[in-house]
Design a protein around this motif. Structure first.
Motif, PDB file in Angstrom:
ATOM      1  N   THR A 137      12.184 -26.603 -28.028  1.00 38.92           N
ATOM      2  CA  THR A 137      12.940 -25.463 -27.518  1.00 38.92           C
ATOM      3  C   THR A 137      12.022 -24.387 -26.976  1.00 38.92           C
ATOM      4  O   THR A 137      10.927 -24.164 -27.510  1.00 38.92           O
ATOM      5  N   ARG A 183      15.198 -27.776 -24.613  1.00 40.24           N
ATOM      6  CA  ARG A 183      16.159 -26.696 -24.383  1.00 40.24           C
ATOM      7  C   ARG A 183      15.432 -25.428 -23.930  1.00 40.24           C
ATOM      8  O   ARG A 183      14.354 -25.106 -24.442  1.00 40.24           O
ATOM      9  N   ASN A 185      16.340 -21.284 -23.029  1.00 41.09           N
ATOM     10  CA  ASN A 185      17.310 -20.198 -23.018  1.00 41.09           C
ATOM     11  C   ASN A 185      16.601 -18.863 -22.813  1.00 41.09           C
ATOM     12  O   ASN A 185      15.369 -18.783 -22.851  1.00 41.09           O
ATOM     13  N   MET A 233      18.788 -17.959 -33.776  1.00 37.18           N
ATOM     14  CA  MET A 233      19.841 -18.887 -33.363  1.00 37.18           C
ATOM     15  C   MET A 233      19.339 -19.836 -32.272  1.00 37.18           C
ATOM     16  O   MET A 233      19.499 -21.061 -32.356  1.00 37.18           O
ATOM     17  N   PHE A 234      18.713 -19.293 -31.232  1.00 38.51           N
ATOM     18  CA  PHE A 234      18.254 -20.127 -30.133  1.00 38.51           C
ATOM     19  C   PHE A 234      17.139 -21.078 -30.554  1.00 38.51           C
ATOM     20  O   PHE A 234      17.063 -22.209 -30.071  1.00 38.51           O
ATOM     21  N   HIS A 236      16.433 -22.334 -33.581  1.00 42.84           N
ATOM     22  CA  HIS A 236      16.684 -23.272 -34.669  1.00 42.84           C
ATOM     23  C   HIS A 236      17.015 -24.662 -34.118  1.00 42.84           C
ATOM     24  O   HIS A 236      17.773 -24.808 -33.158  1.00 42.84           O
ATOM     25  N   SER A 239      20.521 -25.776 -33.081  1.00 46.43           N
ATOM     26  CA  SER A 239      21.128 -25.327 -31.817  1.00 46.43           C
ATOM     27  C   SER A 239      20.859 -26.339 -30.708  1.00 46.43           C
ATOM     28  O   SER A 239      20.651 -25.967 -29.555  1.00 46.43           O
ATOM     29  N   ILE A 242      22.674 -26.272 -27.156  1.00 53.19           N
ATOM     30  CA  ILE A 242      22.689 -25.010 -26.406  1.00 53.19           C
ATOM     31  C   ILE A 242      21.469 -24.953 -25.497  1.00 53.19           C
ATOM     32  O   ILE A 242      20.330 -24.960 -25.979  1.00 53.19           O
TER      33      ILE A 242
END
Length: 264
Positions: A137, A183, A185, A233-234, A236, A239, A242
């Motif tokens: 991530t 991921r 974000n 949140m992002f 972890h 997730s 997402i």
């Protein structure tokens, strides 16, 4: 949230929101490696984070810095779960400002600090994930100024352009690398109390304006820790469904017009 057996690199992680995120991750069981611009901030960050954490000094606009961080993190912890790119800064002192006054140096330096540094860290991290065939991530630091301007008090147009570009860049690579389980974000804060925000945070007129522009919790500037819930949140691993999302942590900035003193 349980972050046991996870490892994160935070570019720009020795002060402000980056350090606050590092502390939060560490408190939840993650291993962290933070990178900052100077030795003094690195020493302080290492003391704050405690035993087992790594703090490196380096320029985020130098490709060697993130590569060194990734190698150190991998050697020390065995693998890397994710990256939080916070590093950036204002180009105001080099000539960023309203478009009719921006100097070329101000434009270039602002892009280098905010956009080039992020591209370099993201590229190196993606290459690491691909090389090791691991999902991972990436979370990039944007700003509400990338899509929600405030024309009276916050007129650094190169900075706004760079932060807007972070959104487009992040969405594009999120789309391309989704099939690899990577991921990407963006978290977009409003005015927070950070070293970069010193000018605004010490201006009574701007603070008065802020009471109506970001009215949550008494209309105050954000504290570094206010970003942590979104960051955790992002980042972890849970997730995992997402990606390509932009989340404002802004005290209501993007919903509020903001009121100027009478007569202005």
């Amino acid at each position: 949230m349980n972050f046991k057996n996870t490892v994160y690199i935070i570019m720009g992680g020795t002060t402000g929101m980056g350090l606050a995120a590092a502390v939060a991750l560490k408190s939840e069981g993650a291993e962290v490696l933070v990178v900052g611009r100077n030795e003094e901030s690195c020493v302080k960050a290492a003391e704050t984070l405690g035993e087992g954490s790594i703090a490196l000094s380096g320029d985020a606009t130098d490709p060697k810095t993130v590569r060194t961080a990734i190698q150190r993190g991998h050697d020390a912890f065995g693998s890397i779960t994710g990256l939080f790119h916070v590093a950036g800064g204002s180009g105001r002192k080099w000539g960023d400002g309203p478009l009719d006054k921006i100097s070329l140096e101000g434009w270039n330096k602002t892009m280098e600090l905010n956009l080039t540094s992020m591209m370099l860290s993201n590229q190196a991290m993606v290459n690491y994930f691909l090389e090791h065939k691991n999902p991972g991530t990436i979370l990039n630091m944007g700003s509400v100024l990338g899509y929600s301007p405030s024309p009276k008090y916050f007129t650094t147009h190169a900075y706004a352009a760079a932060k807007s570009a972070i959104i487009g860049f992040s969405k594009s690579i999120a789309s391309y690398y989704a099939e690899y389980g990577i991921r990407v974000n963006v978290v977009a804060p409003s005015l927070f109390i950070t070293p970069m925000a010193k000018r605004a945070a010490e201006d009574d007129e701007i603070l008065s304006f802020l009471k109506t522009k970001q009215p949550l919790d008494g209309g105050r500037p954000g504290a570094a820790e206010d970003i942590n819930t979104a960051v955790l949140m992002f980042l972890h691993p849970a997730s995992k469904f997402i990606t390509g999302q932009i989340l404002a942590v802004d005290g209501g900035w993007t919903l509020s017009e903001g009121q100027y003193p009478q007569g202005n």
